[in-house]
Design an enzyme around this catalytic site. Sequence first.
Site, mmCIF file in Angstrom:
data_model
loop_
_atom_site.group_PDB
_atom_site.id
_atom_site.type_symbol
_atom_site.label_atom_id
_atom_site.label_comp_id
_atom_site.label_asym_id
_atom_site.label_seq_id
_atom_site.Cartn_x
_atom_site.Cartn_y
_atom_site.Cartn_z
ATOM 1 N N GLU B 129 -10.604 -5.704 -8.134
ATOM 2 C CA GLU B 129 -9.375 -5.690 -8.260
ATOM 3 C C GLU B 129 -8.817 -6.707 -7.340
ATOM 4 O OE1 GLU B 129 -7.829 -1.623 -8.986
ATOM 5 O OE2 GLU B 129 -8.500 -1.744 -10.946
HETATM 6 C C1 HEC Z 1 -6.999 -6.013 -11.240
HETATM 7 C C2 HEC Z 1 -6.151 -4.979 -11.906
HETATM 8 C C3 HEC Z 1 -5.269 -4.078 -11.454
HETATM 9 C C4 HEC Z 1 -4.634 -4.120 -10.219
HETATM 10 C C5 HEC Z 1 -4.534 -5.414 -9.383
HETATM 11 C C6 HEC Z 1 -4.022 -2.964 -10.174
HETATM 12 N N1 HEC Z 1 -4.485 -2.176 -10.951
HETATM 13 FE FE1 HEC Z 1 -3.594 -0.213 -11.323
HETATM 14 N N2 HEC Z 1 -5.167 0.332 -12.444
HETATM 15 C C7 HEC Z 1 -5.937 -0.763 -13.219
HETATM 16 C C8 HEC Z 1 -6.659 -0.042 -13.903
HETATM 17 C C9 HEC Z 1 -8.070 -0.852 -14.743
HETATM 18 C C10 HEC Z 1 -6.716 1.318 -13.988
HETATM 19 C C11 HEC Z 1 -7.409 2.525 -14.484
HETATM 20 C C12 HEC Z 1 -8.400 2.697 -13.594
HETATM 21 C C13 HEC Z 1 -9.365 3.919 -14.155
HETATM 22 O O1 HEC Z 1 -8.596 4.910 -14.597
HETATM 23 O O2 HEC Z 1 -10.512 4.040 -13.615
HETATM 24 C C14 HEC Z 1 -5.669 1.259 -13.173
HETATM 25 C C15 HEC Z 1 -4.775 2.562 -12.649
HETATM 26 C C16 HEC Z 1 -3.570 2.588 -12.000
HETATM 27 C C17 HEC Z 1 -2.774 3.836 -11.782
HETATM 28 C C18 HEC Z 1 -3.117 5.161 -12.595
HETATM 29 C C19 HEC Z 1 -2.205 5.340 -13.906
HETATM 30 C C20 HEC Z 1 -2.775 6.628 -14.824
HETATM 31 O O3 HEC Z 1 -1.955 6.944 -15.692
HETATM 32 O O4 HEC Z 1 -3.857 7.160 -14.805
HETATM 33 C C21 HEC Z 1 -1.609 3.513 -11.099
HETATM 34 C C22 HEC Z 1 -0.442 4.419 -10.947
HETATM 35 C C23 HEC Z 1 -1.745 2.203 -10.914
HETATM 36 N N3 HEC Z 1 -2.912 1.828 -11.350
HETATM 37 C C24 HEC Z 1 -0.945 1.590 -9.827
HETATM 38 C C25 HEC Z 1 -1.278 0.428 -9.255
HETATM 39 C C26 HEC Z 1 -1.069 -0.050 -8.131
HETATM 40 C C27 HEC Z 1 0.221 0.416 -7.342
HETATM 41 C C28 HEC Z 1 -1.283 -1.300 -7.797
HETATM 42 C C29 HEC Z 1 -1.370 -2.101 -6.517
HETATM 43 C C30 HEC Z 1 -1.229 -1.548 -5.319
HETATM 44 C C31 HEC Z 1 -2.460 -1.339 -8.797
HETATM 45 N N4 HEC Z 1 -2.373 -0.365 -9.868
HETATM 46 C C32 HEC Z 1 -3.285 -2.633 -9.037
HETATM 47 C C33 HEC Z 1 -5.740 -2.134 -12.903
HETATM 48 C C34 HEC Z 1 -5.167 -2.687 -12.127
HETATM 49 CA CA LIG Z 2 -6.642 0.342 -9.840
#
Ligand code: HEC
Ligand SMILES: [Ca+2]
Lengths: 335, 335
Positions: B129
């Site tokens: 990521e």
């Molecule tokens: C490159 C893409 C990417 C980036 C950059 C990213 N995310 Fe995510 N995020 C995802 C993905 C894909 C998931 C699901 C992962 C899983 O469930 O295994 C996720 C899951 C989440 C969730 C959980 C939501 C749920 O309903 O379960 C949250 C809250 C979240 N991210 C916040 C953030 C925050 C805050 C940041 C920065 C610090 C961030 N993400 C950066 C792709 C990203």
């Molecule tokens: Ca994530």
Amino acid sequence: MNIKARALAGAMMAAGTVVIAGYAVGQTQEPITPIQPPKQINLGMSELGKKLFFDPRLSKSGFISCNSCHNLSMGGSDNLQTSIGDKWQQGPINSPTVLNSSLNLAQFWDGRAADLKEQAGGPIANPGEMAFSHTLAVDLLGSIPAYQREFKQVFGKDKVDIDQVTLAIAEFEKTLVTPNARFDQWLLGKQDALSKDELDGYKLFKESGCVGCHNGEAVGGNSFQKMGLVEPYKGNEKAEGRSAVTGKDADRFNYKVPTLRNVELTYPYFHDGAANTLTEAVDVMGRIQLGKKFTQDENAKIVAFLKTLTGDQPSFQLPILPPSADNTPRPTPFK
Amino acid sequence: MNIKARALAGAMMAAGTVVIAGYAVGQTQEPITPIQPPKQINLGMSELGKKLFFDPRLSKSGFISCNSCHNLSMGGSDNLQTSIGDKWQQGPINSPTVLNSSLNLAQFWDGRAADLKEQAGGPIANPGEMAFSHTLAVDLLGSIPAYQREFKQVFGKDKVDIDQVTLAIAEFEKTLVTPNARFDQWLLGKQDALSKDELDGYKLFKESGCVGCHNGEAVGGNSFQKMGLVEPYKGNEKAEGRSAVTGKDADRFNYKVPTLRNVELTYPYFHDGAANTLTEAVDVMGRIQLGKKFTQDENAKIVAFLKTLTGDQPSFQLPILPPSADNTPRPTPFK
Ligand code: HEC
Ligand SMILES: [Ca+2]
Ligand code: HEC
Ligand code: HEC
Ligand code: HEC
Ligand SMILES: [Ca+2]
Ligand SMILES: [Ca+2]
Ligand SMILES: [Mg+2]
């Protein structure tokens, strides 16, 4: 007068300014003028353009928008040496700020686009940037009901076309001026807006000849000049500058003089992004454009002055984009 | 009662709801409750968290921020089948929305993070990521004078640490609730907020058993359930779901039930992003979770109902990020 000095004097006259000794001459006679608020904006059109500017669906991947490389949270550029495009391709050149770009005499480092409307069509179809096509972009937008309605409301036509897209983006970009910098407050009469060091820096900026090229409302943007006037520039790239547009050998290594408005925010510097700091950029400019080696103290004062050119940054609500419809083509980032 | 039906009934009881026949029972007894405005937000902390959420300097490349994959202009996700990470790596799973994520019983599809604070540390250091590290992130932020000051003001400490970073991001995320959906207006007594078709859709949603899993304030997010309860799910990936966290075989293919708030905006659907449209997602759910084949008309009505769950989207000024200092480490996107 040797050739280099003549070229420099020519550059200054071309820009229509003279070097004024000191800052006691009165703020109305300064070679830099305050940024004016945007005029005659078609609000509906610029609101639409704002959405388009933030919409990654205008790229093949669905991941890259204009704002990816001209991030309005970060001074309208990406703060990378050269940009990241579709599929993480390394771009050939540093991303210039879109702030105050409406004040430029032409767009791109080599001026190959006449204006913002002409420019805006470029990145969408550029395989190294958004890697989409105008036809695909127009089809995509036309398939999204809320866009379809908004285009119709703004342009009064039933069908979205690429002209409307680039007009709207350009209209939004016209709003991206940054008035109210501390330097402008000083120009407008607020005597204590600048510190002694900042004023000394401005004096050096004028007396050394920087204003020959960096002048006017945008403190640049209004002429093409040779990079390496007095001493050749040793950059790490192969761009040849304005000659790529004019075909003239004399235009080799000529670049549009960048605006120094908000230059504190638009690191790294130069068309190849080779200078990481303002200290370095000022040192290089002094040496290769003017044959001058600034002392550390002089350099620091010029940098202090340059930081007074940071104006009010874009101030608007994060745009909310209309959702795709079932028949909207999906992005293909990995194909 | 066969095993599958028993599992379903269990799921419904676990979620503490019963299937209510029809919508005439009165809006106070509905299995879905209106979204409440965020409470007890530390405003200074959440403003800082907002900047961090938009700051690509928390990634190795300087190009990817939380907002890249959870785009708040587009319903808090990226509308891609699976995400694009550092160096254009193809992610393993669909990016869930961050809207209303504070209402989830746990974070991630498999619930492996207990809360938003725990979650927020993940993506920064995840090589697929943002590919950065907590030490690098903290050093970077500490080198930026305006961040340094803001952290000190909010947390009262001289040194930025990763706990402060994740606390601030989580505090900002708590503000990302979306009240005032048309469905909530109806729940709160505005009888004409929904059309006849939308109400029929809601009736089908309740009577068919969807509310067994999708209920409460977030219309989901409050239990783990098997994907493929009645009939196995044929997705195109290898994720095994909740069992990866618990180690229990019974949790295989169990996923956190996603919120259906703003589901109109968070296409494509399911943990593998395999369903492009709500029509498709509703059809799959009916078949594999409930053993039901909806007619086209029924499906359309349920979809119409689901679209009434779109609430007020985040409404704030685009954050302006403080510039890096001369000694701030520069991004390394191509190394
Ligand atoms: C490159 C893409 C990417 C980036 C950059 C990213 N995310 Fe995510 N995020 C995802 C993905 C894909 C998931 C699901 C992962 C899983 O469930 O295994 C996720 C899951 C989440 C969730 C959980 C939501 C749920 O309903 O379960 C949250 C809250 C979240 N991210 C916040 C953030 C925050 C805050 C940041 C920065 C610090 C961030 N993400 C950066 C792709 C990203
Ligand atoms: Ca994530
Ligand atoms: C992948 C990165 C990337 C994307 C996406 C991108 N740009 Fe650019 N932009 C650049 C680079 C790099 C340049 C300089 C190119 C050159 O001068 O040869 C540039 C130049 C410009 C300029 C000229 C500024 C000046 O002072 O000369 C404007 C205006 C501009 N872009 C607006 C846009 C708009 C509008 C979009 C979206 C439709 C967009 N850009 C998308 C990287 C990007
Ligand atoms: C003869 C014209 C000329 C003179 C004189 C000149 N500049 Fe420049 N300046 C340019 C050009 C052209 C560029 C862009 C060069 C490039 O990127 O290759 C530039 C770029 C810059 C930049 C980097 C801006 C950016 O966004 O990348 C800074 C800072 C700067 N000049 C400051 C100065 C200072 C300070 C002086 C005086 C010491 C000065 N310049 C004198 C023409 C000039
Ligand atoms: C037994 C539990 C259960 C029942 C009953 C159920 N769902 Fe789901 N629903 C889930 C789970 C678990 C997921 C996530 C599955 C995945 O992504 O692999 C899901 C996902 C969804 C999604 C996709 C959301 C997204 O953001 O990806 C929609 C839409 C949906 N359900 C609608 C419905 C409808 C309509 C019904 C009734 C016809 C229904 N569900 C019945 C558990 C259930
Ligand atoms: Ca730059
Ligand atoms: Ca999704
Ligand atoms: Mg471009």
